[in-house]
Write a protein that holds these residues in place. Structure first.
Motif, PDB file in Angstrom:
ATOM      1  N   ALA A  85       0.958  -1.273   0.242  1.00 17.88           N
ATOM      2  CA  ALA A  85      -0.247   0.200   0.069  1.00 17.88           C
ATOM      3  C   ALA A  85       0.206   0.905  -0.213  1.00 17.88           C
ATOM      4  O   ALA A  85       0.492   2.211  -0.081  1.00 17.88           O
ATOM      5  CB  ALA A  85      -0.821   0.072   0.786  1.00 17.88           C
ATOM      6  N   VAL A  86       1.892   1.319   0.416  1.00 15.13           N
ATOM      7  CA  VAL A  86       3.091   1.794   0.854  1.00 15.13           C
ATOM      8  C   VAL A  86       4.265   2.413  -0.943  1.00 15.13           C
ATOM      9  O   VAL A  86       4.507   3.159  -0.947  1.00 15.13           O
ATOM     10  CB  VAL A  86       3.583   2.562   2.222  1.00 15.13           C
ATOM     11  N   THR A  87       4.907   1.125  -0.970  1.00 20.63           N
ATOM     12  CA  THR A  87       5.453   1.035  -1.409  1.00 20.63           C
ATOM     13  C   THR A  87       5.250  -0.167  -2.631  1.00 20.63           C
ATOM     14  O   THR A  87       5.631  -1.578  -2.756  1.00 20.63           O
ATOM     15  CB  THR A  87       7.056   0.382  -1.164  1.00 20.63           C
ATOM     16  N   PRO A  88       4.225  -0.240  -3.684  1.00 27.63           N
ATOM     17  CA  PRO A  88       3.892  -1.269  -4.868  1.00 27.63           C
ATOM     18  C   PRO A  88       5.306  -1.873  -5.550  1.00 27.63           C
ATOM     19  O   PRO A  88       4.661  -2.895  -5.599  1.00 27.63           O
ATOM     20  CB  PRO A  88       2.860  -0.079  -6.026  1.00 27.63           C
ATOM     21  N   GLU A  89       5.457  -1.670  -5.582  1.00 22.42           N
ATOM     22  CA  GLU A  89       7.066  -2.148  -5.871  1.00 22.42           C
ATOM     23  C   GLU A  89       7.154  -3.232  -4.822  1.00 22.42           C
ATOM     24  O   GLU A  89       8.611  -4.160  -5.676  1.00 22.42           O
ATOM     25  CB  GLU A  89       8.036  -1.523  -6.864  1.00 22.42           C
ATOM     26  N   ALA A  90       7.250  -3.374  -3.584  1.00 19.15           N
ATOM     27  CA  ALA A  90       8.060  -4.072  -2.444  1.00 19.15           C
ATOM     28  C   ALA A  90       7.242  -6.304  -3.681  1.00 19.15           C
ATOM     29  O   ALA A  90       6.054  -6.168  -4.056  1.00 19.15           O
ATOM     30  CB  ALA A  90       7.387  -3.860  -1.637  1.00 19.15           C
ATOM     31  N   THR A  91       8.214  -6.128  -3.266  1.00 19.43           N
ATOM     32  CA  THR A  91       8.262  -8.197  -3.295  1.00 19.43           C
ATOM     33  C   THR A  91       8.307  -9.443  -2.460  1.00 19.43           C
ATOM     34  O   THR A  91       8.078 -10.329  -3.050  1.00 19.43           O
ATOM     35  CB  THR A  91       9.057  -8.377  -4.505  1.00 19.43           C
ATOM     36  N   SER A  92       9.287  -8.550  -1.339  1.00 23.05           N
ATOM     37  CA  SER A  92       9.494  -9.825  -0.669  1.00 23.05           C
ATOM     38  C   SER A  92       9.980  -9.208   0.502  1.00 23.05           C
ATOM     39  O   SER A  92      10.069  -8.157   0.093  1.00 23.05           O
ATOM     40  CB  SER A  92      10.259 -10.877  -0.850  1.00 23.05           C
ATOM     41  N   ALA A  93      10.068  -9.790   1.945  1.00 24.75           N
ATOM     42  CA  ALA A  93      10.041  -9.643   2.867  1.00 24.75           C
ATOM     43  C   ALA A  93      11.223 -10.388   3.532  1.00 24.75           C
ATOM     44  O   ALA A  93      10.636 -11.550   4.167  1.00 24.75           O
ATOM     45  CB  ALA A  93       8.654  -8.387   4.339  1.00 24.75           C
ATOM     46  N   LEU A  94      11.802  -9.884   4.804  1.00 24.96           N
ATOM     47  CA  LEU A  94      12.708 -10.630   5.720  1.00 24.96           C
ATOM     48  C   LEU A  94      11.477 -10.673   7.044  1.00 24.96           C
ATOM     49  O   LEU A  94      12.261  -9.701   7.214  1.00 24.96           O
ATOM     50  CB  LEU A  94      14.115 -10.256   5.966  1.00 24.96           C
ATOM     51  N   VAL A  95      11.536 -12.092   7.648  1.00 22.74           N
ATOM     52  CA  VAL A  95      10.666 -12.162   8.471  1.00 22.74           C
ATOM     53  C   VAL A  95      11.905 -12.448  10.106  1.00 22.74           C
ATOM     54  O   VAL A  95      12.481 -13.590   9.425  1.00 22.74           O
ATOM     55  CB  VAL A  95       9.764 -12.090   9.087  1.00 22.74           C
TER      56      VAL A  95
END
Length: 316
Positions: free
Chosen positions: A228-238
């Protein structure tokens, strides 16, 4: 020129009353906006069971019922008595309150040659014949589908019951141009609903690839929050050691700055994503991690660092 129906395979329902049921229909064939589905015999059986449950719960005088009568291609003719609730109007001189009923006579051996079952009043003769009925034969299975509108049967209408004949594809048109059928929906883990035959959500997830665990669902929700903030985000580390948290966000191979004062994400956005993870961890069991689709990332500082890959969103 012969018109060819443009049909689709989908599911329909009537609010939370009937369905959802698999069917085939022409989306352009509408009655006041409502759909006209055609059902397989198995779906007609399920619809029959649903209508009969409703009739038992709410009364036959306010529910149409569907009946599926089974037989064999080489069976002898049979008579079947289909009964509803008590008759609302009866002879005041006779206080016997007889159930509403119709008789269905089925010429099983002639059905394949174009004959049809017939509907008649439930006379004493018909009741006697129904008691003697016996489905015989070992031929191919056959079925007759009957639609009864009990509220009109009580009024003596000769159109209150009819035999539902299959179409050229062997499907049964039930309730078309009469019932308020609409498309059934499915809900994506991201919170978006879609009609049944649209199998991919705009977020990228398909109907059949929905997450099966709380952690899998949490991963989809985290992706929605971050995109919703950065549409180009593809993954995240948690990192799920201690309190679960998002520790990095990527667009492809490039890491997105998550610093509150320099990056696109503010503290509230990342805090919301962290809270989704923590709530999911509260409801998770160890096996959920393996089933969540999360990928373990080797790390010197954490034994529980995982990559969540977000589904590829559909283009606008």
């Amino acid at each position: 020129m012969k018109h060819t129906r443009q049909t689709i395979a989908t599911r329909v329902s009537i609010d939370d009353i009937l369905g959802p049921l698999d069917c085939t229909l022409d989306p352009s064939n509408r009655w006041n906006g409502w759909l006209s589905p055609h059902f397989t015999l198995d779906a007609a059986r399920e619809l029959s069971a649903q209508t009969l449950r409703l009739a038992e719960e709410d009364g036959y005088d306010c529910v149409d019922t569907i009946h599926v009568i089974e037989g064999r291609a080489d069976s002898q003719d049979t008579v079947h008595l289909l009964e509803g609730g008590p008759r609302r109007h009866y002879d005041e001189e006779d206080d016997t309150e007889e159930n509403l009923a119709i008789a269905v006579r089925i010429p099983w051996q002639s059905l394949s040659r174009g004959a049809t079952a017939t509907i008649a009043p439930a006379t004493q003769q018909a009741r006697k014949a129904a008691r003697k009925r016996k489905i015989t034969g070992r031929g191919a299975p056959r079925a007759v589908v009957v639609h009864i509108r009990w509220q009109y049967l009580d009024e003596g209408s000769d159109t209150a019951a009819n035999i539902v004949r299959p179409d050229d594809e062997g499907l049964y048109p039930i309730g078309g141009w009469e019932w308020t059928w609409s498309f059934a929906s499915w809900w994506c883990a991201c919170g978006q609903d879609s009609v049944w035959h649209e199998t991919q959500c705009p977020c990228g997830l398909t109907r059949d690839a929905q997450p099966k665990t709380p952690l899998g669902t949490a991963g989809v929700e985290v992706g929605k929050i971050l995109r919703a903030v950065t549409p180009e985000a593809t993954s995240a580390l948690v990192d799920i050691t201690g309190l679960a948290r998002v520790c990095a966000v990527f667009a492809g191979d490039s890491e997105i700055d998550t610093a509150d004062d320099t990056g696109p994400f503010d503290t509230e956005t990342l805090g919301w994503a962290d809270e989704v993870l923590r709530m999911a961890m509260d409801n998770a069991v160890p096996e959920d991690i393996a089933a969540s689709g999360w990928e373990l990332v080797p790390d010197e500082r954490s034994a529980a660092l995982y990559r969540i890959t977000f589904p590829a969103a559909l283009a606008d």
